[in-house]
Motif scaffolding. Structure first.
Motif, short mmCIF file in Angstrom:
data_model
loop_
_atom_site.label_atom_id
_atom_site.label_comp_id
_atom_site.label_asym_id
_atom_site.label_seq_id
_atom_site.Cartn_x
_atom_site.Cartn_y
_atom_site.Cartn_z
N LYS A 115 -31.58 -26.69 -59.84
CA LYS A 115 -32.13 -25.53 -59.11
C LYS A 115 -32.99 -26.08 -57.97
O LYS A 115 -34.07 -26.63 -58.20
CB LYS A 115 -32.97 -24.68 -60.07
N VAL A 116 -32.44 -25.98 -56.75
CA VAL A 116 -33.06 -26.65 -55.60
C VAL A 116 -33.67 -25.66 -54.62
O VAL A 116 -33.06 -24.62 -54.32
CB VAL A 116 -32.00 -27.50 -54.85
N GLY A 117 -34.84 -25.98 -54.14
CA GLY A 117 -35.45 -25.21 -53.05
C GLY A 117 -35.69 -26.14 -51.88
O GLY A 117 -36.03 -27.32 -52.08
N VAL A 118 -35.46 -25.65 -50.67
CA VAL A 118 -35.74 -26.46 -49.47
C VAL A 118 -36.70 -25.65 -48.61
O VAL A 118 -36.49 -24.45 -48.41
CB VAL A 118 -34.45 -26.70 -48.64
N ILE A 119 -37.75 -26.30 -48.11
CA ILE A 119 -38.61 -25.60 -47.14
C ILE A 119 -38.58 -26.36 -45.81
O ILE A 119 -38.42 -27.58 -45.78
CB ILE A 119 -40.08 -25.45 -47.62
N ASP A 120 -38.70 -25.60 -44.72
CA ASP A 120 -38.84 -26.24 -43.42
C ASP A 120 -39.85 -25.45 -42.59
O ASP A 120 -39.85 -24.21 -42.62
CB ASP A 120 -37.51 -26.31 -42.67
N LYS A 121 -40.66 -26.18 -41.87
CA LYS A 121 -41.70 -25.49 -41.06
C LYS A 121 -41.06 -24.75 -39.89
O LYS A 121 -41.66 -23.87 -39.31
CB LYS A 121 -42.78 -26.46 -40.60
N GLY A 122 -39.86 -25.10 -39.54
CA GLY A 122 -39.11 -24.39 -38.50
C GLY A 122 -37.86 -23.79 -39.12
O GLY A 122 -37.91 -23.23 -40.22
N THR A 123 -36.76 -23.94 -38.40
CA THR A 123 -35.50 -23.45 -38.96
C THR A 123 -34.55 -24.63 -39.20
O THR A 123 -34.80 -25.74 -38.71
CB THR A 123 -34.84 -22.41 -38.03
N VAL A 124 -33.49 -24.39 -39.95
CA VAL A 124 -32.60 -25.47 -40.39
C VAL A 124 -32.03 -26.26 -39.20
O VAL A 124 -31.47 -25.68 -38.26
CB VAL A 124 -31.43 -24.88 -41.22
N GLY A 125 -32.20 -27.59 -39.26
CA GLY A 125 -31.53 -28.48 -38.31
C GLY A 125 -32.06 -28.46 -36.89
O GLY A 125 -31.36 -28.88 -35.97
N ARG A 126 -33.29 -28.02 -36.69
CA ARG A 126 -33.82 -27.96 -35.32
C ARG A 126 -34.75 -29.13 -35.00
O ARG A 126 -35.38 -29.17 -33.95
CB ARG A 126 -34.57 -26.64 -35.09
N GLY A 127 -34.86 -30.09 -35.91
CA GLY A 127 -35.66 -31.29 -35.63
C GLY A 127 -34.79 -32.31 -34.91
O GLY A 127 -33.96 -31.95 -34.06
N CYS A 128 -34.93 -33.57 -35.28
CA CYS A 128 -34.18 -34.62 -34.59
C CYS A 128 -32.69 -34.51 -34.85
O CYS A 128 -31.87 -35.06 -34.11
CB CYS A 128 -34.70 -35.99 -35.04
N SER A 129 -32.32 -33.79 -35.91
CA SER A 129 -30.89 -33.69 -36.25
C SER A 129 -30.14 -32.74 -35.35
O SER A 129 -28.93 -32.61 -35.45
CB SER A 129 -30.75 -33.24 -37.71
N TYR A 130 -30.85 -32.05 -34.45
CA TYR A 130 -30.21 -30.99 -33.66
C TYR A 130 -29.23 -31.53 -32.60
O TYR A 130 -28.06 -31.17 -32.59
CB TYR A 130 -31.28 -30.13 -32.97
N GLY A 131 -29.73 -32.39 -31.73
CA GLY A 131 -28.93 -32.69 -30.53
C GLY A 131 -28.54 -34.14 -30.40
O GLY A 131 -28.31 -34.62 -29.29
N ASN A 132 -28.49 -34.87 -31.54
CA ASN A 132 -28.17 -36.30 -31.41
C ASN A 132 -26.72 -36.51 -30.97
O ASN A 132 -25.97 -35.57 -30.81
CB ASN A 132 -28.53 -37.06 -32.70
N ALA A 133 -26.35 -37.78 -30.81
CA ALA A 133 -25.02 -38.08 -30.24
C ALA A 133 -23.87 -37.74 -31.18
O ALA A 133 -22.71 -37.75 -30.77
CB ALA A 133 -24.97 -39.55 -29.82
N GLY A 134 -24.17 -37.46 -32.44
CA GLY A 134 -23.12 -37.04 -33.37
C GLY A 134 -22.28 -38.18 -33.91
O GLY A 134 -21.20 -37.97 -34.45
#
Ligand code: FAD
Length: 415
Positions: free
Chosen positions: A30-49
């Motif tokens: 039973k997993v909970g995730v919290i983020d101070k912003g929204t999902v994936g808007r930190g460094c994971s957002y716009g990297n080179a992929g």
């Protein structure tokens, strides 16, 4: 939010946190995730992929001392360390210099390649379920127009070949025939044939969808403010939306981890490695392959209807400002290599902070001072390429399974 209770609370919904949460949820926790912003808007957002095991060399490689001194002095170099009197930077640089030795580098590369190859396999499976992640495994070109650049590409190939990464050296002519989008002259480089790429933000969204599909809960705009401790364990999280109880907690807060370390009085020397990425319209001569322009450290990723150009690493502390000079240097470097229009239209410009540890290796595992807290932070330049593998590793550790990689190199209490 009413007060909540989970088996496992994950803090941070970037690629690392969501990969951990997806894997634990699939296994029935039973997993909970919290983020101070929204999902994936930190460094994971716009990297080179890029999902590229060939880039498993840590930043402090042997023989880097002189180069790093130049980075301190030259604000225009693709890698730059802003000189400052901060004690954090001094401590970081001390460990950075200490890590520049062959034994450390070999162990780091071995561990990071295993983690990255596991991740590529996971992203392939994810891509079959979530086509919007646009997983493609067509290899990567590392190219150069200088003798030194070609030598560096070949050296990189030799280094990672020993641990199972495949590739071949190519002459300038061979590269031009293989990828006609380049502007001549081209001196040579390496084609790494097993490397993959995807849409980074969509990969995080897919991991978040997997988490929810398997019963996990993701709470956005919920900041971890404090942790309550008792008997060497963390017992409760105090968040901006209320209290959360759990049996175990996984910290995946990327470049924000230093403040958390202060909260817990632990040493987690993570600084931000600021980089920029811009999306530009599809070129008339659009490249087919992802490209690393080695002497300029510029990463170019073809997208369906556009192109992503990323680059620079500037060591900073929570500074997201955009320096136009550095953006212009990226554009200039890319236009030496490709036929970019003179008036380049930038559809999106983004800056992200790579969470950089001084030895170039993430911290993954239980911290020896807090028995129910796992760290999964400090993935520097390779958070996407090693994210899904980190998820498997953390889940194995929580399940008390034998880890698939030697854990010592990732030890969270090593600084
Ligand atoms: C220009 C550029 C290009 C890159 N290219 C690549 C690439 O091609 N391949 C690759 O593998 N890597 C690449 N990287 C690196 C990669 O993007 C990072 O390593 C990765 O995104 C780190 O993921 P993360 O989940 O640790 O951090 P993040 O994605 O930053 O996630 C951390 C999350 O924690 C949350 N958080 C922080 N503090 C709190 C708190 N107190 N309470 C609640 N939530 C909190 C934040 O809001 C954030 O969402 C690149 C980076 C840059 C800048």
């Amino acid at each position: 939010m009413q007060n909540k209770e989970f088996d496992i609370l994950v803090v941070g919904a970037g690629i690392i946190g969501t990969s951990v949460a997806a894997e634990l949820s699939r296994r029935g926790a039973k997993v909970g995730v919290i983020d101070k912003g929204t999902v994936g808007r930190g460094c994971s957002y716009g990297n080179a992929g890029w999902m590229t095991p060939c880039f498993s060399m840590p930043l402090p490689m042997p023989g880097m001392f002189l180069k790093s001194m130049k980075w301190l002095a030259n604000p225009n170099s693709p890698l730059h360390i802003k000189p400052s009197l901060s004690l954090d930077l001094a401590a970081w640089l001390f460990h950075f210099m200490k890590a520049m030795n062959e034994t450390q580098a070999r162990r780091a590369v071995e561990g990071l390649v295993v983690l990255s190859q596991k991740s590529v396999d996971e992203y392939r499976k994810l891509g079959e379920k979530y086509p919007k992640t646009r997983f493609e495994q067509k290899g990567l070109l590392m190219v150069s127009r200088t003798k030194e650049g070609v030598a560096a590409a070949v050296e990189e190939l030799e280094y990672v070949r020993g641990v199972g990464v495949t590739g071949k050296q190519m002459t300038g002519e061979e590269i031009m025939a293989f990828e006609p989008a380049f502007r001549p002259p081209m001196l040579g480089g390496v084609y790494f044939d097993q490397e993959a790429m995807g849409e980074p933000f969509q990969v995080v969204q897919a991991m978040a969808d997997e988490t929810r599909k398997h019963g996990g809960e993701i709470i956005e705009n919920c900041e971890l403010i404090d942790l309550e401790m008792s008997g060497g364990k963390v017992t409760k999280a105090l968040t901006s939306q209320g209290e959360i109880k759990f049996k175990e907690i996984v910290i995946a807060t990327g470049s924000w981890s230093k403040s958390l370390a202060k909260m817990l009085q632990l040493r987690i020397p993570i600084l931000g490695g600021k980089g920029y990425a811009m999306i530009v319209p599809k070129l008339e001569k659009q490249p087919k392959y992802p490209i690393m322009f080695i002497e300029k450290k510029i990463a170019i990723t073809p997208r369906e209807n556009s192109l992503r150009i990323a680059g620079t690493l500037e060591l900073v502390d929570q500074d997201f400002s955009i320096t136009q000079r550095r953006v212009d240097n990226i554009k200039k470097g890319a236009s030496e290599l490709l036929y970019l229009p003179e008036q380049l239209q930038v559809e999106e410009l983004w800056a992200g902070l790579r969470p950089c540890t001084p030895d170039g290796v993430p911290l993954i595992g239980y911290h020896n001072k807090i028995s129910n807290m796992m760290l999964a932070v400090g993935h520097q330049m390779l958070g996407l390429q090693s994210g899904a593998g980190t998820g498997l590793l953390v889940a194995d550790l929580i399940d008390k399974k034998k880890p698939f990689v030697d854990l010592e190199i990732f030890a969270p209490n090593r600084f």
